[in-house]
Scaffold this active site. Sequence first.
Site, PDB file in Angstrom:
ATOM      1  N   LYS A 189       0.842  -1.188   0.000  1.00  0.00           N
ATOM      2  CA  LYS A 189       0.000   0.000   0.000  1.00  0.00           C
ATOM      3  C   LYS A 189       0.881   1.242   0.000  1.00  0.00           C
ATOM      4  O   LYS A 189       1.498   1.597   0.978  1.00  0.00           O
ATOM      5  CB  LYS A 189      -0.928   0.057   1.209  1.00  0.00           C
ATOM      6  CG  LYS A 189      -2.064   1.048   0.933  1.00  0.00           C
ATOM      7  CD  LYS A 189      -2.643   1.713   2.162  1.00  0.00           C
ATOM      8  CE  LYS A 189      -1.850   2.844   2.716  1.00  0.00           C
ATOM      9  NZ  LYS A 189      -1.769   4.051   1.872  1.00  0.00           N
ATOM     10  N   GLY A 242       7.078   4.505   8.127  1.00  0.00           N
ATOM     11  CA  GLY A 242       6.252   5.696   8.288  1.00  0.00           C
ATOM     12  C   GLY A 242       6.491   6.312   9.644  1.00  0.00           C
ATOM     13  O   GLY A 242       7.563   6.143  10.234  1.00  0.00           O
ATOM     14  N   SER A 243       5.471   6.984  10.154  1.00  0.00           N
ATOM     15  CA  SER A 243       5.656   7.744  11.390  1.00  0.00           C
ATOM     16  C   SER A 243       5.579   6.833  12.619  1.00  0.00           C
ATOM     17  O   SER A 243       4.960   5.765  12.587  1.00  0.00           O
ATOM     18  CB  SER A 243       4.593   8.838  11.481  1.00  0.00           C
ATOM     19  OG  SER A 243       3.324   8.246  11.462  1.00  0.00           O
ATOM     20  N   THR A 244       6.179   7.266  13.700  1.00  0.00           N
ATOM     21  CA  THR A 244       6.211   6.477  14.929  1.00  0.00           C
ATOM     22  C   THR A 244       4.811   6.243  15.511  1.00  0.00           C
ATOM     23  O   THR A 244       4.495   5.108  15.892  1.00  0.00           O
ATOM     24  CB  THR A 244       7.189   7.123  15.937  1.00  0.00           C
ATOM     25  OG1 THR A 244       8.507   7.051  15.359  1.00  0.00           O
ATOM     26  CG2 THR A 244       7.192   6.397  17.262  1.00  0.00           C
ATOM     27  N   GLY A 247       3.193   3.564  13.538  1.00  0.00           N
ATOM     28  CA  GLY A 247       3.926   2.322  13.807  1.00  0.00           C
ATOM     29  C   GLY A 247       3.456   1.653  15.088  1.00  0.00           C
ATOM     30  O   GLY A 247       3.285   0.430  15.149  1.00  0.00           O
ATOM     31  N   GLU A 264      10.011   0.613  10.386  1.00  0.00           N
ATOM     32  CA  GLU A 264      11.048   1.618  10.132  1.00  0.00           C
ATOM     33  C   GLU A 264      10.369   2.954  10.354  1.00  0.00           C
ATOM     34  O   GLU A 264       9.550   3.375   9.546  1.00  0.00           O
ATOM     35  CB  GLU A 264      11.544   1.541   8.682  1.00  0.00           C
ATOM     36  CG  GLU A 264      12.102   0.199   8.274  1.00  0.00           C
ATOM     37  CD  GLU A 264      13.569   0.047   8.625  1.00  0.00           C
ATOM     38  OE1 GLU A 264      14.146   0.954   9.256  1.00  0.00           O
ATOM     39  OE2 GLU A 264      14.135  -0.988   8.255  1.00  0.00           O
ATOM     40  N   CYS A 298      13.803  10.169   6.923  1.00  0.00           N
ATOM     41  CA  CYS A 298      13.754   9.699   8.309  1.00  0.00           C
ATOM     42  C   CYS A 298      15.138   9.748   8.943  1.00  0.00           C
ATOM     43  O   CYS A 298      15.256   9.901  10.144  1.00  0.00           O
ATOM     44  CB  CYS A 298      13.215   8.287   8.344  1.00  0.00           C
ATOM     45  SG  CYS A 298      13.976   7.257   7.126  1.00  0.00           S
ATOM     46  N   GLU A 399      10.588  15.158  15.430  1.00  0.00           N
ATOM     47  CA  GLU A 399      10.979  15.095  14.030  1.00  0.00           C
ATOM     48  C   GLU A 399      10.211  16.165  13.243  1.00  0.00           C
ATOM     49  O   GLU A 399       8.992  16.225  13.298  1.00  0.00           O
ATOM     50  CB  GLU A 399      10.627  13.711  13.488  1.00  0.00           C
ATOM     51  CG  GLU A 399      10.988  13.520  12.042  1.00  0.00           C
ATOM     52  CD  GLU A 399      10.687  12.108  11.566  1.00  0.00           C
ATOM     53  OE1 GLU A 399       9.556  11.641  11.761  1.00  0.00           O
ATOM     54  OE2 GLU A 399      11.600  11.477  11.014  1.00  0.00           O
TER      55      GLU A 399
HETATM   56  P1  NAD Z   1       2.451   7.955   7.987  1.00  0.00           P
HETATM   57  O1  NAD Z   1       2.839   7.109   9.133  1.00  0.00           O
HETATM   58  O2  NAD Z   1       1.327   8.885   8.157  1.00  0.00           O
HETATM   59  O3  NAD Z   1       2.040   7.049   6.723  1.00  0.00           O
HETATM   60  C1  NAD Z   1       2.864   6.025   6.226  1.00  0.00           C
HETATM   61  C2  NAD Z   1       1.980   5.013   5.518  1.00  0.00           C
HETATM   62  O4  NAD Z   1       1.104   4.400   6.458  1.00  0.00           O
HETATM   63  C3  NAD Z   1       1.084   5.603   4.432  1.00  0.00           C
HETATM   64  O5  NAD Z   1       0.986   4.686   3.361  1.00  0.00           O
HETATM   65  C4  NAD Z   1      -0.233   5.731   5.136  1.00  0.00           C
HETATM   66  O6  NAD Z   1      -1.331   5.726   4.266  1.00  0.00           O
HETATM   67  C5  NAD Z   1      -0.239   4.517   6.042  1.00  0.00           C
HETATM   68  N1  NAD Z   1      -1.075   4.624   7.238  1.00  0.00           N
HETATM   69  C6  NAD Z   1      -1.452   5.748   7.897  1.00  0.00           C
HETATM   70  N2  NAD Z   1      -2.228   5.435   8.956  1.00  0.00           N
HETATM   71  C7  NAD Z   1      -2.353   4.085   8.979  1.00  0.00           C
HETATM   72  C8  NAD Z   1      -3.018   3.150   9.843  1.00  0.00           C
HETATM   73  N3  NAD Z   1      -3.704   3.557  10.904  1.00  0.00           N
HETATM   74  N4  NAD Z   1      -2.914   1.838   9.583  1.00  0.00           N
HETATM   75  C9  NAD Z   1      -2.188   1.404   8.524  1.00  0.00           C
HETATM   76  N5  NAD Z   1      -1.565   2.236   7.677  1.00  0.00           N
HETATM   77  C10 NAD Z   1      -1.621   3.556   7.896  1.00  0.00           C
HETATM   78  O7  NAD Z   1       3.784   8.657   7.554  1.00  0.00           O
HETATM   79  P2  NAD Z   1       4.032   9.629   6.316  1.00  0.00           P
HETATM   80  O8  NAD Z   1       3.538  10.957   6.737  1.00  0.00           O
HETATM   81  O9  NAD Z   1       3.549   9.052   5.064  1.00  0.00           O
HETATM   82  O10 NAD Z   1       5.620   9.560   6.233  1.00  0.00           O
HETATM   83  C11 NAD Z   1       6.471  10.332   7.014  1.00  0.00           C
HETATM   84  C12 NAD Z   1       6.981   9.548   8.218  1.00  0.00           C
HETATM   85  O11 NAD Z   1       7.602   8.329   7.831  1.00  0.00           O
HETATM   86  C13 NAD Z   1       8.051  10.292   8.970  1.00  0.00           C
HETATM   87  O12 NAD Z   1       7.764  10.254  10.346  1.00  0.00           O
HETATM   88  C14 NAD Z   1       9.343   9.549   8.686  1.00  0.00           C
HETATM   89  O13 NAD Z   1      10.326   9.613   9.629  1.00  0.00           O
HETATM   90  C15 NAD Z   1       8.874   8.174   8.476  1.00  0.00           C
HETATM   91  N6  NAD Z   1       9.789   7.459   7.582  1.00  0.00           N
HETATM   92  C16 NAD Z   1      10.627   6.517   8.118  1.00  0.00           C
HETATM   93  C17 NAD Z   1      11.530   5.836   7.313  1.00  0.00           C
HETATM   94  C18 NAD Z   1      12.450   4.775   7.861  1.00  0.00           C
HETATM   95  O14 NAD Z   1      13.004   4.018   7.105  1.00  0.00           O
HETATM   96  N7  NAD Z   1      12.633   4.674   9.147  1.00  0.00           N
HETATM   97  C19 NAD Z   1      11.566   6.092   5.950  1.00  0.00           C
HETATM   98  C20 NAD Z   1      10.703   7.059   5.434  1.00  0.00           C
HETATM   99  C21 NAD Z   1       9.809   7.715   6.265  1.00  0.00           C
END
Ligand code: NAD
Length: 505
Positions: A189, A242-244, A247, A264, A298, A399
């Site tokens: 996704k 994605g975001s903490t 996660g 991650e 990130c 962050e």
């Molecule tokens: P996000 O967590 O909002 O979204 C990431 C993904 O998760 C998207 O595809 C989103 O649609 C999905 N998502 C959102 N809510 C969800 C839920 N409740 N259940 C399942 N899926 C859900 O993050 P973002 O705003 O897209 O990305 C930025 C964040 O990602 C930053 O905090 C960044 O640090 C982190 N990031 C980490 C890494 C790493 O490798 N550690 C790499 C890139 C980005």
Amino acid sequence: MSATKEQKLEQMDMKRDMYQMIINGLREDSASGETYATYNPATGEPVAKVAKGTKEDAERAVEAARNAFDHGKWPRYPVGKRARILNKIASIMRARFNELVELEILDTGKSLAAAQGQVNQAIEDFEFYAGAIVGHRGSVNNIPGAFHNYTEKEPVGVCAQIIPWNYPIMMAAWKIAPAIAAGCTVVVKPASLTPLTAIVLGEICVEAGVPEGVVNIVTGSGSEVGNYLVEHPKVDKVAFTGSTPVGKDIMEKASHTLKRVTLELGGKSPNIVFDDADVDAAVDGSLFGIFYNTGQSCEARSRLYVHEDIYDEFMEKFVEKTKKLKLGNPFDKGTHLGAIISRSQLETIHGYVESAREDGATIVTGGKEAKVDGYEKGFWYEPTIITDVNHDMKAVREEIFGPVVVVMKFSDEKEVVQLANDSDYGLGSAIWTKDHARATRVAKQIQAGIVMVNCPFSAFPGTPFGGYKQSGFGRELCVETLDLYTETKSVLSYFGSKPINMFGI
Ligand code: NAD
Ligand code: MN
């Protein structure tokens, strides 16, 4: 819904008006028939329409992935055959390199150099795992006498892979390549803001000969589609970037069916410049460390600690070069920073800068939305340096995920190690020093998954990428990743000549 020969995917131009999902080897519209527009953040203009996936689509994709795993050929292929197909994916990507780069730039507003580097790495990821999987094997273990034990690595099963918007094609490759190399099937996704290159990568996988149902790409929101995948009892593993906060939510929900989870997450990575550093190299590396990908990384080195003895010299050069960074047409070779992904992200970034201002910090340069000629409707932010900060401030602890760095002065090694570790996160870190013993000593003490020593880069295919603490767990981009997409089966045999009768009856 199985693909017949006539239905097989035709190769299409990568740039088009409408992008469908990939489910069971076919291009599919949303079950609801709905679409949405994806925007180019550099111009604010629409790029294309995209199928808006729903729970029904996620369900179809999970069924397809489940069926492909339980009954299909892919997990049962000789490993060399899977490797050959991964290499084929890489070679199609290479042949269509410029198209992939263009599409990534249109969907994200990132600079040409950044997009080229990331597409290139995505290709190399498939090549890396094509090689790595061939050497991934079980073990034979020492046990007494007539017993024999060996282990086999078996694919984990159906993997839901949820990825963010900052590196769309690279994140898709980091997820898909090791999973399918290991024999898993996947439902990917992408982030709603940036689905295009992941969809196209799904098409390329099918074209390269990955059987139907092995790689599915489902669009849609995180709250509906992402969440549905995480809760689905037929999904064996969730790999999330994605975001903490998201996660944490995923880990909790995945526990209901005890799914394997790798996360991650975010970071607030320290960048330490010692008094014996090559100052020019440290300036250039620190500039790249924070402003690469417009700070939307990130592993962005967003907390900069500079030794007091070189602080003035370092800062003079660092500020001067920051002011020279060019924002503009992402397709221009001379552009250093692309756009911010969305208006809302831009506002989040600015909110952090304002909070620092209110906390008494000094904005040395930047600190506001950037006006870029010809790109007035896009989302742009000035490269920003903030000083006079401390660890109580929100802008130092959280962050920001934009082109904003906070800078602090330090006087000794022990102090700076403590400051570096004073964070909930533990993803990246960087050290600039000519003293090898110091580099080794400090690297050992830093609580982070990645330490860069006199080095602006955080990862190549083969180097483990992942976090300590609340930056998540699991490692990607490396050989160990294959362990996270496989289960270990222990086979224990008895070859003795006397039967074993333990109960003696
Ligand atoms: P996000 O967590 O909002 O979204 C990431 C993904 O998760 C998207 O595809 C989103 O649609 C999905 N998502 C959102 N809510 C969800 C839920 N409740 N259940 C399942 N899926 C859900 O993050 P973002 O705003 O897209 O990305 C930025 C964040 O990602 C930053 O905090 C960044 O640090 C982190 N990031 C980490 C890494 C790493 O490798 N550690 C790499 C890139 C980005
Ligand atoms: Mn977009």
